[in-house]
Each structure stands twice: as C-alpha cells, then as structure tokens.
Write a protein that holds these residues in place. Structure first.
Motif, mmCIF file in Angstrom:
data_model
loop_
_atom_site.group_PDB
_atom_site.id
_atom_site.type_symbol
_atom_site.label_atom_id
_atom_site.label_comp_id
_atom_site.label_asym_id
_atom_site.label_seq_id
_atom_site.Cartn_x
_atom_site.Cartn_y
_atom_site.Cartn_z
ATOM 1 N N SER A 39 0.826 -1.269 0.021
ATOM 2 C CA SER A 39 0.117 -0.246 0.196
ATOM 3 C C SER A 39 0.907 1.044 0.156
ATOM 4 N N ASP A 40 2.279 1.144 1.092
ATOM 5 C CA ASP A 40 2.792 2.851 0.890
ATOM 6 C C ASP A 40 3.839 3.068 -0.804
ATOM 7 N N VAL A 41 4.322 2.189 -0.421
ATOM 8 C CA VAL A 41 4.622 1.918 -1.974
ATOM 9 C C VAL A 41 4.088 2.009 -3.490
ATOM 10 N N GLU A 42 2.444 0.959 -3.366
ATOM 11 C CA GLU A 42 1.685 1.818 -5.020
ATOM 12 C C GLU A 42 1.749 3.695 -4.755
ATOM 13 N N GLU A 43 1.114 3.983 -3.222
ATOM 14 C CA GLU A 43 0.581 5.468 -3.358
ATOM 15 C C GLU A 43 2.071 6.355 -3.050
ATOM 16 N N TYR A 44 3.500 5.910 -2.738
ATOM 17 C CA TYR A 44 4.402 7.151 -3.635
ATOM 18 C C TYR A 44 4.816 6.444 -4.574
ATOM 19 N N PHE A 45 4.946 5.507 -5.350
ATOM 20 C CA PHE A 45 5.285 5.464 -6.641
ATOM 21 C C PHE A 45 4.289 4.590 -7.627
ATOM 22 N N PRO A 46 4.065 5.971 -8.726
ATOM 23 C CA PRO A 46 2.875 5.736 -9.720
ATOM 24 C C PRO A 46 3.620 4.781 -10.638
ATOM 25 N N ASN A 47 4.448 4.612 -11.096
ATOM 26 C CA ASN A 47 4.627 3.145 -12.232
ATOM 27 C C ASN A 47 5.098 1.775 -11.454
ATOM 28 N N TYR A 48 4.931 1.713 -10.291
ATOM 29 C CA TYR A 48 4.847 0.493 -9.264
ATOM 30 C C TYR A 48 3.750 -0.806 -10.195
ATOM 31 N N ILE A 49 4.022 -1.682 -10.135
ATOM 32 C CA ILE A 49 3.833 -2.792 -10.768
ATOM 33 C C ILE A 49 3.132 -4.097 -9.011
ATOM 34 N N GLY A 50 4.089 -4.139 -8.054
ATOM 35 C CA GLY A 50 3.447 -5.469 -7.064
ATOM 36 C C GLY A 50 3.907 -5.477 -6.765
ATOM 37 N N VAL A 51 3.772 -6.085 -5.480
ATOM 38 C CA VAL A 51 4.814 -7.028 -4.278
ATOM 39 C C VAL A 51 4.703 -8.251 -4.365
ATOM 40 N N VAL A 52 6.120 -8.790 -4.455
ATOM 41 C CA VAL A 52 5.276 -10.653 -4.462
ATOM 42 C C VAL A 52 6.803 -10.594 -3.018
ATOM 43 N N THR A 103 11.886 -12.909 1.233
ATOM 44 C CA THR A 103 12.298 -12.716 0.170
ATOM 45 C C THR A 103 11.498 -11.483 -1.097
ATOM 46 N N ILE A 104 11.603 -9.900 -0.851
ATOM 47 C CA ILE A 104 10.453 -9.063 -1.511
ATOM 48 C C ILE A 104 10.788 -9.320 -3.126
ATOM 49 N N GLU A 105 10.111 -9.230 -4.105
ATOM 50 C CA GLU A 105 10.405 -8.726 -5.102
ATOM 51 C C GLU A 105 9.426 -7.800 -5.474
ATOM 52 N N ILE A 106 9.820 -6.372 -5.503
ATOM 53 C CA ILE A 106 8.743 -4.939 -5.834
ATOM 54 C C ILE A 106 9.441 -5.026 -7.651
ATOM 55 N N PRO A 107 8.241 -5.426 -8.278
ATOM 56 C CA PRO A 107 8.794 -4.683 -10.122
ATOM 57 C C PRO A 107 8.320 -3.331 -10.526
ATOM 58 N N ILE A 108 8.762 -3.156 -11.153
ATOM 59 C CA ILE A 108 8.564 -1.698 -11.820
ATOM 60 C C ILE A 108 8.556 -1.333 -12.704
ATOM 61 N N GLU A 109 7.840 -0.293 -13.648
ATOM 62 C CA GLU A 109 8.358 -0.113 -14.551
ATOM 63 C C GLU A 109 9.427 1.027 -14.928
ATOM 64 N N PHE A 110 10.343 0.637 -15.608
ATOM 65 C CA PHE A 110 11.554 1.522 -15.242
ATOM 66 C C PHE A 110 11.310 2.922 -16.353
ATOM 67 N N LYS A 111 11.850 4.137 -15.638
ATOM 68 C CA LYS A 111 11.763 4.921 -16.322
ATOM 69 C C LYS A 111 12.370 6.286 -16.002
ATOM 70 N N GLY A 112 13.890 5.809 -15.587
ATOM 71 C CA GLY A 112 15.134 6.095 -15.094
ATOM 72 C C GLY A 112 15.429 5.986 -13.778
ATOM 73 N N GLN A 113 16.945 6.604 -13.620
ATOM 74 C CA GLN A 113 17.594 6.019 -12.579
ATOM 75 C C GLN A 113 16.845 6.741 -11.752
ATOM 76 N N THR A 114 17.186 8.389 -11.549
ATOM 77 C CA THR A 114 16.257 8.769 -10.494
ATOM 78 C C THR A 114 14.737 8.521 -10.137
ATOM 79 N N GLU A 115 14.260 7.442 -10.317
ATOM 80 C CA GLU A 115 13.025 6.700 -10.121
ATOM 81 C C GLU A 115 13.478 5.656 -9.131
ATOM 82 N N VAL A 116 14.505 5.334 -9.467
ATOM 83 C CA VAL A 116 14.901 3.918 -8.961
ATOM 84 C C VAL A 116 15.784 4.409 -7.317
ATOM 85 N N ILE A 117 16.546 5.245 -7.577
ATOM 86 C CA ILE A 117 16.463 5.575 -6.409
ATOM 87 C C ILE A 117 15.838 6.528 -5.848
#
Length: 386
Positions: free
Chosen positions: A295-308, A322-336
């Motif tokens: 929920s926290d990641v979904e609220e913060y990050f617009p290109n978030y896909i899900g948490v497993v 072990t947690i996997e957070i898949p995202i749609e990559f939109k640049g290194q700044t967003e990853v950081i």
C-alpha cells in the motif's frame, strides 16, 4: 513518513561495498575412488564464513550433472533441494572440519536406472532396477493411480575431511537427498490426456523410508563407501508451476558401516507466498507487513506494478523473507527515489529477527537490492548502474 537522506544512502553503499579478502591456499593430497594413489589438490585455507563449506579449488562437477533438471520440473525445487541439503548436512558434517564436493559416486547411468520403475520378475535383465513401483507394460489408469512414481531424483553431496597427518583429503561423509513427488502426472496412452493424482504425505513418507533403506544397501556395496557415514533427507516437491518451492520433511544419519536406517527426525520447514490465502491464514502478522508495504509503495510510486513476498519458516518461525518489487523503469532517478523510500519503510516497520532481501526489478533486470542479516539494524543497499 520519515525520509532517509540520499547522503546516508550513499554512505551505506560505500561502507557495504567492501568484499571479503582471501588469503593463501594450502596444497594437500586427495584420495580418489578412481585411483589408489593420491592426487594433489588445492583447498582454500580460509573461508568467507563458518556457515559455508570450503570447496576444493579444483572444481569437480557431479558425476550425474544435469540429471536433476530432467527429473524435477520446478526450478525453485531444484535450488531449494541443493541448498537445503547442504543446510541440513551441517548438523552432521561441521563446515569447520569438512570440505564440500559435488557427488562423485552416483553417475547419470546409475541414477537413471534407479529412478526408473522396478522391473517385473519376467522382465528383469539382472540389473538392480528402479526404485519406483513396477507396473505392467499396458498398465491402465487404475494401476497407474495405485502405483505412482513417487521418487523424482536422488541428490548426492560429498563431504571430505583432512587426515590427521594433514596430507590427504578423502570422503568422510555423504548426504543423500530423496526428492519425492506431492503429485503424480501420468498418461494412459501416448498423446492422451495428462491426469494428476495427489500423493499424501503419509504415503510419500512410507515409500521414501523404504527407498532410503534400499539406497543405503546399494551404496554399501560400492567401493570405498562400506564404512562412510551417510545422511538421508527426504524432500517433498511442490506441485508443478508453484511460485514457492517444497521443503525437507525428515532426515536421519547412518553411521559408517551400518546397514540399517534408524529412526527419522521430523523437519518443520515451510515456504509461504505473500499475498496468498495460506499466508494470510497461517501468518497474519507477516501478511500484514507485506500488505502495508504494498500500500505504501503504491501510494508513493506511480510506476509500481506489485509486491511479491516469499517467507521461509523453520518450526513456524520466520527466518528468511524475500520481497520482489517489479516496476516500469522510467529512469535512474526514480529507481534511487524508490529504493530510498523502501529502505526507510524497512528500517521503520520490519523487525530484524529474520534475514531480509528486497529486489527491485524492471523488465531490463534488477535495478536495486536491499538486504539485511538477522540482528542487523541498517540494511545493505546497492543500486545497479551507479
């Protein structure tokens, strides 16, 4: 929500980026089963950690290399069986005293023979034959359901020890993992429908114990294995396509020279997927951790896909997550930014009594790693491409 400054994150990256240093190796002899004379080899003098076995520097692949990938369909099961067998071997073979080597006694020919169905008396060709139940050549659905193939694979790991004189390393212990099916898939005719039959734990255990006794007797007939201690561990596979692996359910240690398998110790291990009904029902607090993170990641990050999340439990206690957070990559700044935000959530909300690994991934591969050992307050962080 408290934010962690990027400068702090950079400091973590610098501090944790150091790799362990290796010192000199030492040369000793290795006694092999292929020749009576001693073969020189190099073994590492030091190890990364007492939790790991030291391997011989001259790597020898398993004599049955590749068989496991033909016998077990779920790659998660393959990994867990190999890693888990080493984990349980520590209770018998101390990593401070033993070296690890892949199996050198069970060849691929031996394994394929043993993993086959046993032969009817009229069909026997004098070989030892398979360890799975015999069926008629034209067996129908009823017979196949009554006599499934229980055994998928036999994994051998060898544990070597230096002699008192210090000039030879030889096999002083073997671990045998028996991969047993939880489901049996079969066809009554070529090209026909694939049918599935569940195998109960009790039925599986009965067969596995009988198989272990037979394997012990066969190993004792092999040259150099008459007096070697052997540990057996029974692994129950997950169903095909599962997102988590199966688990070891029992183990026993047989002393050198013994011809009978004794009592078995129950292993209480489980791999649990989050989110899932099993996770929510059996481990509600851990399920809430994952749900709140999502929920926290979904609220913060617009290109978030899900948490497993995948939790590993020993005696009903969470030991690894072990947690996997898949995202749609939109640049290194967003990853950081996302990595920094997830870091803060881990520090603030996740207890530190279990090992934790968070992988942030895009379709291009892994973008960031956050990991923490049990008892550690501040996680290790690495952002790829930095």
């Amino acid at each position: 929500m408290k934010r962690i400054a990027l400068s702090v994150l950079s400091l973590v990256l610098i501090i944790t980026g150091c790799a362990p240093a290796y010192e000199k190796n030492e040369e000793v002899g290795v006694e092999t089963t292929e020749q009576s004379n001693k073969e020189k080899a190099i073994v590492p003098k030091y190890n990364i950690s007492d939790e790991y076995y030291r391997p011989l520097e001259e790597y020898k692949p398993s004599k049955s290399r590749g068989v496991i990938t033909n016998q077990i369909t779920n790659r998660l099961d393959i990994k867990e069986m190999e890693v888990g067998l080493r984990r349980h071997s520590k209770s018998v073979y101390d990593p401070k005293e033993y070296y690890f080597q892949e199996g050198q006694y069970l060849t691929d020919d031996i394994l394929y023979d043993w993993l086959d169905r046993s032969k009817n008396n009229s069909e026997s060709d004098g070989t030892e034959g398979g360890l799975n139940p015999a069926v008629k050549e034209d067996a129908g659905e009823e017979e196949l359901r009554d006599k499934p193939k229980y055994l998928s694979h036999i994994l051998e790991q060898d544990y070597l020890k230096q002699s008192k004189e210090g000039n030879v390393v030889q096999t002083e212990g073997i671990s045998i993992g028996l991969a047993m099916k939880s489901q049996f898939r079969f066809q009554t005719e070529v090209g026909g429908a694939v049918r599935t039959e569940d195998i109960s734990t009790d039925e599986m255990m009965k067969e596995a114990k009988d198989i272990a006794q037979t394997v012990l007797e066969r190993l004792r007939e092999m040259e150099d294995l008459e007096d070697v201690p052997i540990m057996f561990a029974i692994y129950r596979e997950e169903e095909k396509g599962s997102m988590v692996p199966g688990n070891f359910v029992a183990k026993t240690a047989v002393k050198g020279g013994d011809l009978k398998v004794g009592s078995w110790d129950t292993i209480e291990e489980d791999h649990v997927l989050f989110p899932s009904e099993e996770g929510k029902g059996q481990h509600p607090e851990d399920a809430n951790l994952i749900s709140n993170l999502q929920s926290d990641v979904e609220e913060y990050f617009p290109n978030y896909i899900g948490v497993v999340g995948r939790g590993f439990y020993v005696d009903d206690q969470l030991t690894e997550l072990t947690i996997e957070i898949p995202i749609e990559f939109k640049g290194q700044t967003e990853v950081i930014g996302l990595t920094q935000y997830v870091y803060s959530l881990i520090v603030e909300n996740f207890p530190n009594y279990f090992a934790l690994e968070v992988n942030i991934e895009s379709h291009d591969g892994q973008e960031a790693l956050i990991s923490r050992e049990p008892g550690q307050d501040e996680p290790y962080v690495h952002i790829y491409g930095q």
